[in-house]
Design an enzyme around this catalytic site. Structure first.
Site, mmCIF file in Angstrom:
data_model
loop_
_atom_site.group_PDB
_atom_site.id
_atom_site.type_symbol
_atom_site.label_atom_id
_atom_site.label_comp_id
_atom_site.label_asym_id
_atom_site.label_seq_id
_atom_site.Cartn_x
_atom_site.Cartn_y
_atom_site.Cartn_z
ATOM 1 N N LEU A 65 137.584 1.975 124.840
ATOM 2 C CA LEU A 65 136.320 2.290 124.159
ATOM 3 C C LEU A 65 136.597 2.691 122.709
ATOM 4 O O LEU A 65 137.312 3.658 122.445
ATOM 5 C CB LEU A 65 135.597 3.430 124.879
ATOM 6 C CG LEU A 65 135.311 3.234 126.372
ATOM 7 C CD1 LEU A 65 134.417 4.346 126.890
ATOM 8 C CD2 LEU A 65 134.684 1.871 126.635
ATOM 9 N N ALA A 66 136.019 1.939 121.796
ATOM 10 C CA ALA A 66 136.252 2.210 120.371
ATOM 11 C C ALA A 66 135.007 1.897 119.552
ATOM 12 O O ALA A 66 135.086 1.380 118.447
ATOM 13 C CB ALA A 66 137.438 1.377 119.883
ATOM 14 N N ALA A 67 133.849 2.234 120.112
ATOM 15 C CA ALA A 67 132.595 1.896 119.419
ATOM 16 C C ALA A 67 132.025 3.065 118.631
ATOM 17 O O ALA A 67 131.139 2.882 117.803
ATOM 18 C CB ALA A 67 131.563 1.414 120.427
ATOM 19 N N ARG A 72 133.019 12.586 111.557
ATOM 20 C CA ARG A 72 133.722 13.772 111.041
ATOM 21 C C ARG A 72 134.975 13.423 110.230
ATOM 22 O O ARG A 72 135.529 14.273 109.545
ATOM 23 C CB ARG A 72 134.078 14.714 112.199
ATOM 24 C CG ARG A 72 132.889 15.576 112.627
ATOM 25 C CD ARG A 72 133.270 16.504 113.738
ATOM 26 N NE ARG A 72 133.324 15.819 115.027
ATOM 27 C CZ ARG A 72 133.939 16.293 116.108
ATOM 28 N NH1 ARG A 72 134.592 17.435 116.047
ATOM 29 N NH2 ARG A 72 133.916 15.616 117.241
ATOM 30 N N THR A 113 129.285 6.450 127.436
ATOM 31 C CA THR A 113 130.510 5.793 127.902
ATOM 32 C C THR A 113 130.245 4.814 129.050
ATOM 33 O O THR A 113 130.902 3.781 129.152
ATOM 34 C CB THR A 113 131.565 6.839 128.317
ATOM 35 O OG1 THR A 113 130.939 7.861 129.104
ATOM 36 C CG2 THR A 113 132.188 7.491 127.090
ATOM 37 N N ARG A 132 163.528 -2.520 95.504
ATOM 38 C CA ARG A 132 162.253 -3.210 95.698
ATOM 39 C C ARG A 132 162.455 -4.424 96.607
ATOM 40 O O ARG A 132 163.588 -4.800 96.915
ATOM 41 C CB ARG A 132 161.682 -3.586 94.334
ATOM 42 C CG ARG A 132 161.234 -2.337 93.560
ATOM 43 C CD ARG A 132 160.880 -2.644 92.137
ATOM 44 N NE ARG A 132 159.939 -3.757 92.058
ATOM 45 C CZ ARG A 132 159.735 -4.485 90.968
ATOM 46 N NH1 ARG A 132 160.425 -4.238 89.862
ATOM 47 N NH2 ARG A 132 158.862 -5.458 90.977
ATOM 48 N N ALA A 144 177.160 0.248 82.702
ATOM 49 C CA ALA A 144 175.989 1.130 82.599
ATOM 50 C C ALA A 144 174.946 0.549 81.653
ATOM 51 O O ALA A 144 175.282 -0.089 80.655
ATOM 52 C CB ALA A 144 176.423 2.503 82.096
#
Ligand code: UD1
Ligand code: CA
Length: 509
Positions: free
Chosen positions: A9-11, A16, A82, A341, A388
């Site tokens: 369930l992620a509806a 908040r 739910t 990088r 260097a």
């Protein structure tokens, strides 16, 4: 093993969090909250996964599809509770038909990042071996406020789940709570969903009502108590997210220590979920190992180093470095203050030293770039030493070009390689050389002109200063008795390679 369907369930809205990012997509330890749940679901051996999305489904749906292409996405337009969410999942995935074959349906939430597959598996095994209609994953917590409470009868059997808002004072004192994760017999679930109403304090369809309905119908119900109930905690705001992140990290760090990794300061060490570490790796304070970073045995990382998607070879040392998508060979030395990088590759026993930035470059075995350099789009052969302050000038304002330096080259300090340019094996470059043309193997490139010295310049042009005074004193002491007036002499100190051996003016460490 029977069919295991998991409904995630992620509806929900996650208001908040006060974020433009959906709650279940907030990351911790290198994965989204729902990503951790899906990993646990996969580890538990799910044969079918249905994810219920609603709020910001245009973001949550594709994210879930990317992580788990085989999952079904069910859309719940309005969050009516739910049980309603599960009904949407059942209808979308055709579970009502599939359920006739039997099997187990597990309901979990998308915002519980600490959840482990083995806990789900243990719940399912307990549920199936007991042959129950529904099994609650429960836990005992010191502060049960907000949770559904597990109400048991005099015999200790589970009677119902009562939500906080519907609970009596006596029920609120119960410390055994519903984690929210429930295992159902598939046939029972499909049959009970239409019987669940919304006559309660929140006016929602509560999936938890299935427990009392099963009990009333004489179907077996029970709870599987999870000792480590924190695994089922959700994050509703940023403070809870930070607390769960710290806990998840502590668990990951502890696991690596049990696998033989030395972690000097677990509190300042952050290791993401997909990182791989070999035994006898040492991690010093202030280290973040992120993404798919891999570290081989005996390597020492830190202090104060961040590596994302990097590979570090056995016995390498990486000190105060920031790296991304870099590969460091065995026994190599990096830092302090190196910036690796993407595409930076350093051969075995090589060195990338202090204040050196490397991008998209191959630095060979035993090759060294010890100090103050930028190495971009370069290939540097085995055993070569770069002096260097060397700059690989890879960009002509329009396009990037490559510099190729051969093996065992001795390059002087403060050299600029203007790409595209090639320096052959065993060649050299004098200090301060601007290398614009290829240098053949064994050649020495020098672009700086002969040095001019104007003798007595300070005394003549800076008379009355401390500089002139010092020059005067030194000249008088050094040349006592010698005659001569200030004048100019050219090429007093020659650097003509045809005359002598200029060396390269290199630095090495
Ligand atoms: C729920 C349980 C409670 C349990 C607690 C654990 C119910 C009725 N109550 O309460 O017993 O102790 O979880 O955290 O089940 N959701 C949807 N669609 C909806 C409603 C919810 O997808 O229509 C999702 C939410 O996004 C969330 C989860 O389901 O991930 C739980 O919903 P929520 O409303 O937060 O339930 P709780 O009140 O926490
Ligand atoms: Ca909740």
């Amino acid at each position: 093993m029977s069919e295991l369907t998991v409904i995630v369930l992620a509806a929900g809205g996650g208001t908040r969090m006060k974020s433009k990012t959906p709650k279940v997509l907030h990351p911790l330890a290198g994965r989204s909250m729902v990503g951790h749940v899906l990993a646990a679901v996969r580890d538990a051996g799910a044969t079918r996964v249905v994810t219920v999305v609603g709020h910001q489904r245009e973001l949550v749906g594709p994210h879930v599809e990317q992580l788990m292409p085989e999952a079904t996405i069910a859309v719940q337009d309005e969050q009516l509770g739910t049980a309603h969410a599960v009904r949407v999942a059942v209808e979308t995935a055709g579970l009502d038909r599939l359920a006739q074959r039997g099997g187990t349906v597990l309901v979990a939430y998308g915002d519980t990042p600490l959840l482990r597959g083995e806990s789900l598996r243990a719940l399912v095994d307990d549920h199936e071996s007991a042959g129950r209609a529904v099994t609650i994953l429960s836990g005992v917590v010191p502060r049960p406020f907000g949770y559904g409470r597990i109400v048991r009868d005099e015999g200790g059997s589970v009677a119902a789940i009562v939500e906080e808002k519907d609970a009596t004072d006596e029920q609120r004192a119960i410390t055994e709570i519903n984690s929210g994760i429930l295992a159902f017999d598939a046939r029972f679930l499909v049959g009970v969903l239409p019987k669940i109403g919304n006559d309660n304090a929140k006016g929602e369809y509560y999936l938890t009502d299935a427990v009392a309905l099963a009990r009333d119908a004489g179907e077996p119900v029970g709870a599987f108590v999870l000792d480590d109930v924190m695994q089922t905690e959700g994050a509703n705001d940023r403070a809870q997210l930070a607390a769960l992140h710290r806990e998840l990290n502590a668990r990951i760090v502890t696991r690596w220590m049990t696998e033989g990794v030395t972690v000097m300061d677990p509190a300042t060490t952050w290791i993401e979920a997909d990182v791989e570490l070999a035994p006898d790796v040492t991690i010093l304070p202030g280290v973040q190992l992120l993404g798919a970073t891999k570290v081989d045995e005996d390597a020492v990382i830190g202090p104060d180093t961040t590596l994302k998607d990097c590979e570090i070879g056995a016995g390498a040392r990486v000190v105060r470095t920031h790296g991304e998508l870099a590969v460091i060979g065995a026994g190599a030395d990096v830092g302090p203050f190196a910036y690796l990088r993407p595409g930076a590759r350093l051969g075995d026993k090589g060195k990338i030293g202090t204040f050196v930035e490397v991008k998209n470059s191959d630095i060979g075995e035993g090759a060294k770039v010890p100090h103050l350099s930028y190495v971009g789009d370069a290939t540097i052969g085995d055993g070569t030493n770069i002096g260097a302050g060397t700059i690989f000038a890879n960009y002509d304002g329009v396009a990037k070009h490559r510099t190729t330096i051969g093996k065992h080259v001795k390059s002087g300090s403060n050299v600029t390689f203007v790409a595209p340019v090639t320096v052959g094996d065993g060649a050299g470059t004098g200090a301060g050389t601007l290398v614009r043309q290829d240098v053949p193997p064994g050649g020495m490139a020098i672009s700086a002109g002969p040095q001019r010295v104007i003798e007595g310049w300070a005394q003549a042009r800076r008379a009355g200063t401390k500089q002139a005074e010092a020059a005067e004193a030194a000249t008088a002491a050094g040349a006592a008795g010698a005659e001569g007036t200030p004048g100019e002499r050219e090429a007093t100190h020659t650097t003509d390679p045809g005359v002598g051996d200029p060396g390269t003016g290199a630095t090495q460490s």
